[in-house]
Write a protein that holds these residues in place. Structure first.
Motif, mmCIF file in Angstrom:
data_model
loop_
_atom_site.group_PDB
_atom_site.id
_atom_site.type_symbol
_atom_site.label_atom_id
_atom_site.label_comp_id
_atom_site.label_asym_id
_atom_site.label_seq_id
_atom_site.Cartn_x
_atom_site.Cartn_y
_atom_site.Cartn_z
ATOM 1 N N UNK A 1 -2.082 9.092 0.010
ATOM 2 C CA UNK A 1 -0.649 9.212 0.670
ATOM 3 C C UNK A 1 -0.367 7.876 1.256
ATOM 4 N N UNK A 2 1.101 7.784 1.209
ATOM 5 C CA UNK A 2 1.667 6.530 1.859
ATOM 6 C C UNK A 2 1.590 6.733 3.302
ATOM 7 N N UNK A 3 1.386 5.425 3.872
ATOM 8 C CA UNK A 3 1.378 5.414 5.270
ATOM 9 C C UNK A 3 1.985 4.320 5.916
ATOM 10 N N UNK A 4 2.690 4.268 7.036
ATOM 11 C CA UNK A 4 3.269 3.017 7.697
ATOM 12 C C UNK A 4 2.005 2.581 8.571
ATOM 13 N N UNK A 5 1.811 1.061 8.270
ATOM 14 C CA UNK A 5 0.684 0.495 9.418
ATOM 15 C C UNK A 5 1.390 -0.033 10.455
ATOM 16 N N UNK A 6 1.367 0.451 11.756
ATOM 17 C CA UNK A 6 2.041 -0.015 12.809
ATOM 18 C C UNK A 6 1.296 -1.240 13.340
ATOM 19 N N UNK A 7 0.155 -1.385 12.859
ATOM 20 C CA UNK A 7 -0.371 -2.808 13.159
ATOM 21 C C UNK A 7 -0.227 -3.927 12.220
ATOM 22 N N UNK A 8 0.415 -3.652 11.142
ATOM 23 C CA UNK A 8 0.873 -4.618 10.191
ATOM 24 C C UNK A 8 2.324 -4.659 9.987
ATOM 25 N N UNK A 9 2.977 -4.908 10.900
ATOM 26 C CA UNK A 9 4.731 -5.074 11.017
ATOM 27 C C UNK A 9 5.196 -3.726 10.436
ATOM 28 N N UNK A 10 4.529 -2.669 10.449
ATOM 29 C CA UNK A 10 4.955 -1.459 10.138
ATOM 30 C C UNK A 10 5.587 -1.375 8.519
ATOM 31 N N UNK A 11 4.433 -2.048 7.788
ATOM 32 C CA UNK A 11 4.767 -2.153 6.387
ATOM 33 C C UNK A 11 3.921 -1.018 5.766
ATOM 34 N N UNK A 12 4.553 -0.504 4.537
ATOM 35 C CA UNK A 12 4.136 0.670 4.049
ATOM 36 C C UNK A 12 2.988 0.265 2.896
ATOM 37 N N UNK A 13 1.755 1.183 3.293
ATOM 38 C CA UNK A 13 0.551 0.867 2.629
ATOM 39 C C UNK A 13 0.304 2.157 1.803
ATOM 40 N N UNK A 14 -0.907 2.292 1.198
ATOM 41 C CA UNK A 14 -1.621 3.385 0.629
ATOM 42 C C UNK A 14 -3.132 2.950 0.542
ATOM 43 N N UNK A 15 -4.104 4.103 0.519
ATOM 44 C CA UNK A 15 -5.430 3.746 0.181
ATOM 45 C C UNK A 15 -5.944 4.811 -0.863
ATOM 46 N N UNK A 16 -6.774 4.280 -1.614
ATOM 47 C CA UNK A 16 -7.459 5.003 -2.809
ATOM 48 C C UNK A 16 -8.619 5.865 -2.182
ATOM 49 N N UNK A 17 -9.256 5.640 -1.030
ATOM 50 C CA UNK A 17 -10.363 6.224 -0.418
ATOM 51 C C UNK A 17 -10.324 7.108 0.945
ATOM 52 N N UNK A 18 -11.027 7.997 1.082
ATOM 53 C CA UNK A 18 -10.921 8.499 2.308
ATOM 54 C C UNK A 18 -11.154 7.475 3.387
ATOM 55 N N UNK A 19 -10.485 7.867 4.549
ATOM 56 C CA UNK A 19 -10.521 6.870 5.825
ATOM 57 C C UNK A 19 -11.704 6.962 6.475
ATOM 58 N N UNK A 20 -12.188 5.800 6.658
ATOM 59 C CA UNK A 20 -13.365 5.322 7.756
ATOM 60 C C UNK A 20 -12.905 4.499 8.868
ATOM 61 N N UNK A 21 -13.115 4.767 9.955
ATOM 62 C CA UNK A 21 -12.576 3.885 11.116
ATOM 63 C C UNK A 21 -13.424 2.699 11.347
ATOM 64 N N UNK A 22 -12.839 1.538 11.144
ATOM 65 C CA UNK A 22 -13.908 0.383 11.386
ATOM 66 C C UNK A 22 -13.146 -0.452 12.337
ATOM 67 N N UNK A 23 -12.023 -0.378 12.815
ATOM 68 C CA UNK A 23 -11.133 -1.188 13.704
ATOM 69 C C UNK A 23 -10.101 -0.351 14.239
#
Ligand code: TA6
Length: 300
Positions: free
Chosen positions: A187-209
């Motif tokens: 899924x595409x997502x907006x990373x509000x901690x990286x100037x609201x740029x659009x990103x996407x991940x290939x793997x399940x999300x692990x929370x490390x930060x």
């Protein structure tokens, strides 16, 4: 012992609350903000997280539970222009104006399956935009083996209204490094901690930060896998195509109100939303419901 099924009105500091006891689950709901504060299915660890240092003061949203964000999510200035034009809200208010306002208890019932509660936001009471007096807002809560919320907006005005919204669920986790968020990879997502740029991940999300992401085009079910408590929390909504994943991590935790410095290890927000591309435009005379169903299963 067979747990009695009952809904009790109780006061916690300044806030009237409903305590639900049922053979299938227990829950706590604040009338202020129609905020579910606790939900624990029988025989399980808590599903919904409530801050150990939560305050229960009039006019202040309680830290944790499921705050109702309406008629905008987050920072008003980060909302689509049509939302800002329509709600004409106070930008100083994060997450809209209903989560710290008194709601009215409209209906309760209880049977062998569940307890059911309906709360109504008494428009035009409190803050509001030009159309606040012509829109009704209700939250239906079902407390049973699963937790079900239905947030319904009815537009009684003679013009369309545009708003964003979210059920801002704080989930309890065994330990943040033992969980993964499934079904959002790709899924595409907006990373509000990286100037609201659009990103996407290939793997399940692990929370490390610190994590603060707005996912778009989300599936109907998002799963939170918790290996520490050997369970999966199923977060299901057929009326939302956007979701927010938030964990403040170490530094932000120290700046948050009513949030212990180490509480980031025990919670994760996965918020069922209608935001950004997925905000709502409701024609006159129509209604819209944001539905959320939360259930548990064992890991596969
Ligand atoms: O949903 C994520 C978020 O917008 C975060 O950025 C953080 O601000 C969180 O909501 C909590 O907001 P609050 O106003 O309740 O402290």
């Amino acid at each position: 012992m067979n747990t009695q099924a009952q809904i009790l009105l109780t006061q916690i500091d300044e806030l009237p609350c409903l305590r639900i006891q049922h053979p299938k689950a227990s829950a706590l709901i604040a009338l202020q903000g129609a905020q579910v504060l606790e939900y624990t299915p029988a025989g399980a660890e808590p599903v919904i997280w409530l801050s150990e240092t939560a305050g229960f003061k009039g006019g202040q949203s309680v830290r944790g539970g499921i705050p109702v964000c309406w008629p905008w999510f987050g920072d008003l200035k980060r909302n689509p222009a049509e939302v800002q034009r329509s709600v004409q809200g106070d930008p100083a208010l994060a997450h809209g104006w209903v989560r710290n306002q008194p709601w009215l208890l409209e209906h309760t019932s209880i049977d062998a399956d569940a307890a059911r509660i309906r709360l109504r936001y008494p428009t035009p009471l409190g803050l509001g935009s030009p159309w606040a007096a012509q829109v009704s807002l209700t939250l239906d809560i079902l407390v049973g083996a699963e937790l079900n919320l239905q947030l319904t907006t009815v537009n009684w005005s003679d013009a369309p209204i545009t708003y964003s919204q979210a059920l801002h669920s704080y989930f309890a986790v065994s330990q943040i490094d033992k969980v993964q968020v499934l079904d959002l990879d790709q899924c595409r997502y907006i990373d509000t901690l990286q100037q609201w740029r659009e990103c996407a991940d290939a793997d399940p999300l692990a929370i490390r930060q610190e994590t603060d992401r707005i996912y778009l085009d989300t599936p109907a079910t998002i799963r939170l896998l918790d290996l520490g408590w050997q369970r999966i929390i199923h977060i299901n909504s057929d009326t939302s195509r956007s979701a927010v994943v938030w964990n403040p991590w170490i530094e932000k935790s120290a700046r948050l109100s009513h949030f212990a410095d180490d509480a980031w290890q025990r919670m994760l927000c996965i918020e069922t939303a209608r935001v950004l591309d997925d905000c709502v435009t409701l024609p006159p005379g129509e209604q819209d419901t944001l539905r959320l169903n939360i259930g548990l299963s064992a890991p596969a």
